[in-house]
Design an enzyme around this catalytic site. Structure first.
Site, PDB file in Angstrom:
ATOM      1  N   GLU A   1      -2.015  -8.960   4.520  1.00  0.00           N
ATOM      2  CA  GLU A   1      -1.958  -9.435   5.902  1.00  0.00           C
ATOM      3  C   GLU A   1      -3.324  -9.534   6.566  1.00  0.00           C
ATOM      4  OE1 GLU A   1      -1.106  -4.956   5.952  1.00  0.00           O
ATOM      5  OE2 GLU A   1      -0.646  -6.707   4.720  1.00  0.00           O
TER       6      GLU A   1
ATOM      7  N   CYS B   1       0.840  -1.200   0.000  1.00  0.00           N
ATOM      8  CA  CYS B   1       0.000   0.000   0.000  1.00  0.00           C
ATOM      9  C   CYS B   1       0.879   1.257   0.000  1.00  0.00           C
ATOM     10  CB  CYS B   1      -0.970  -0.022   1.181  1.00  0.00           C
ATOM     11  SG  CYS B   1      -2.373   1.105   0.975  1.00  0.00           S
TER      12      CYS B   1
END
Length: 518
Positions: free
Chosen positions: A177, A84
């Site tokens: 994650e 990100c």
């Protein structure tokens, strides 16, 4: 302390950075999280990571003075994964371009589709043609850096997965994650495999390393261990006892904030079963006196932390050669308590056992569990031979019932709380649910409510039941009790615990709530 291959996670302030570490530890890969400000050239040389991950974060790389890793990280010759914000900072640093939203922001569930050839990072992905992922980005990469290729796209992220295969640099716009990227574990398995990790981070190995490190640190000095009876401090005590034997003295501080019969159970177990030197410090009057009239939760925690230090100092002065204080500090305690100076992360709550010791104590800290998450501590306890029934105990906080009694603490409320909690845990055990639940407890609320018992009016306290499922306490969800269980439990509490006439059930997850009420 660890001699294993190490993976470095550079934290840019994401609220889910800890989940990256959890995924890697589950794969038996040792990793550490460090805020970007602390990662200098000298730090990188000393840490010598076998791979690096850039976390997400709330900042924009377009802004002046936005968080950046040191340029030298790109010259280490090790695989790097940017997530990100981590992708965006990698692209910006290496010659790509990042732009603000303009209709390409994505928040929540999204789907990425493959593009180009298959690569090792994506083995086991796209078996059904696309993968569900979790996006959370406003800015987007508008031009990838030289040497990178695109290997997956999404409607809002034309460069959802990019890689420079020659340098083994990988960058993704989503968060592999989180739970909402269902195939995220496979993604991390691929990354650590291509980075050459062998999965040698085990509790059997850690036990031996920890014992050696304790002996090296302590030498022939004496150690005082703060023993609460919880899993963390108990594993710490048994580990220390195995390492240094009679050089250890445990101090069990009974601060008047323990559960029903807890003091007797702890003293019996450690004195009789483990034959340890144990001081039972009955300091209830001291703690409850200092907490009288205190209602602010941070003040409670800090007061209890200060008093723990005072009590340990008092008993340390009576033990010849005492030079160390041992604590059961865990990695989540450290993460939750630290606010990275100048960075976007915030302190969630103070932990009584984090932050070092005042100089007046004259003691150094021994924290052999500081690198571990809660489930790893349980695994270590198993390696040390602690009874399974003890290892599986629900966590109990150092401040005890003080933080399960929102508002002012009184002896009357504590006694009511102990009885209600005992009934609740008894119910959970009777229904065979104890091992399915990570933590369960009762909180007594700072309100009284009107009720009817028999033909009479009551005006008593309300309480809240809390039960959560979790792996390590960093995130949690409430346990889905049946209505029959909740109704039966509420009836028992009201009938058996004078002072409570209303029972509620807390169905808040973490986040947005915390597990404890304060």
């Amino acid at each position: 302390m660890t001699q294993h291959d190490r993976l470095l996670i550079i934290d840019f302030g994401s609220q889910v950075t800890q989940l990256i570490a959890r995924r890697l530890r589950e794969l038996n890969v040792y990793c550490e999280i460090h805020p970007y400000q602390n990662v200098t050239d000298a730090f990188l040389e000393d840490f010598a990571p076998k791979a690096v991950i850039f976390s997400g974060g709330p900042a924009s790389v377009i802004d002046e003075n936005s968080p950046r890793p040191p340029r030298s990280v790109y010259d280490l010759g090790v695989p790097i994964l940017g997530i990100c914000y981590g992708q965006q900072v990698m692209m910006q640093d290496l010659g790509g371009k990042v732009e603000r939203g303009h209709g390409t922001a994505e928040f929540g569930r999204a789907y990425v589709a493959p593009k180009g050839s298959q690569i090792e990072l994506l083995f086991g992905w796209f078996l059904d043609g696309r993968e569900q992922v979790w996006m959370s980005h406003g800015d987007h990469v508008s031009a990838i850096a030289p040497g990178f290729e695109v290997f997956a796209t999404s409607p809002g992220a034309p460069f959802a997965i990019t890689a420079d295969l020659d340098r083994r640099f990988f960058a993704v716009q989503f968060h592999p994650e989180v739970h909402h990227t269902p195939n995220g574990k496979t993604f991390y398995e691929n990354f650590v495999r291509l980075a050459g990790f062998t999965g040698d981070w085990t509790m059997g190995a850690y036990k031996e390393e920890a014992i050696r490190a304790i002996r090296e640190q302590v030498g022939d000095a004496h150690v005082i261990c703060g023993l609460s009876g919880g899993v963390d401090s108990s594993v710490t005590a048994v580990l220390l006892h195995e390492a240094i034997g009679d050089q250890l003295t445990c101090v069990f501080v009974d601060h008047g904030l323990l559960r029903q019969n807890e003091a007797e159970d702890v003293v019996r177990m450690f004195r009789d079963h483990y034959n340890m030197k144990l001081i039972h410090a009955d300091e209830a009057e001291l703690f409850l006196g200092e907490l009288d009239g205190v209602s602010d939760p941070e003040t409670k925690r800090k007061t209890i932390g200060r008093l723990f230090i005072d009590v340990f100092q008092k008993y340390a002065s009576e033990i010849e050669g005492a030079a160390f204080l041992a604590q059961g500090t865990l990695y989540p305690d450290v993460i939750e308590s630290v606010s990275f100076a100048g960075g976007p992360s915030v302190t969630i709550k103070s932990h009584h056992n984090v932050g070092g010791l005042p100089e007046k104590m004259g003691l150094k800290l021994v924290e052999p569990l500081r690198e571990l998450f809660k489930d790893e501590v349980r695994a270590l306890g198993h390696e040390l031979g602690l009874p399974a029934s003890f290892i599986g105990r629900h966590p109990f906080p150092g401040p005890g019932l003080a933080i399960r009694c929102p508002g002012e603490i009184t002896r009357q409320k504590l006694e009511i709380l102990r009885k209600a909690d005992a009934v609740y845990i008894d119910q959970i055990r009777k229904h065979g649910l104890y091992d399915e639940i990570w933590q369960a407890f009762v909180a007594i609320l700072p309100v009284r409510t009107v009720g009817v018992m028999g033909d009479g009016r009551t005006y008593d306290f309300a309480c809240a039941l809390r039960a959560v499922t979790s792996v390590d306490g960093m995130t949690a969800d409430y346990y889905p009790f049946s209505h029959e269980f909740l109704g039966e439990t509420a009836t028992r509490i009201i009938n058996e615990v004078p002072g409570i006439n209303r029972v509620t059930y807390d169905i808040t997850s973490k986040p947005p709530g915390t597990i404890e009420w304060e």
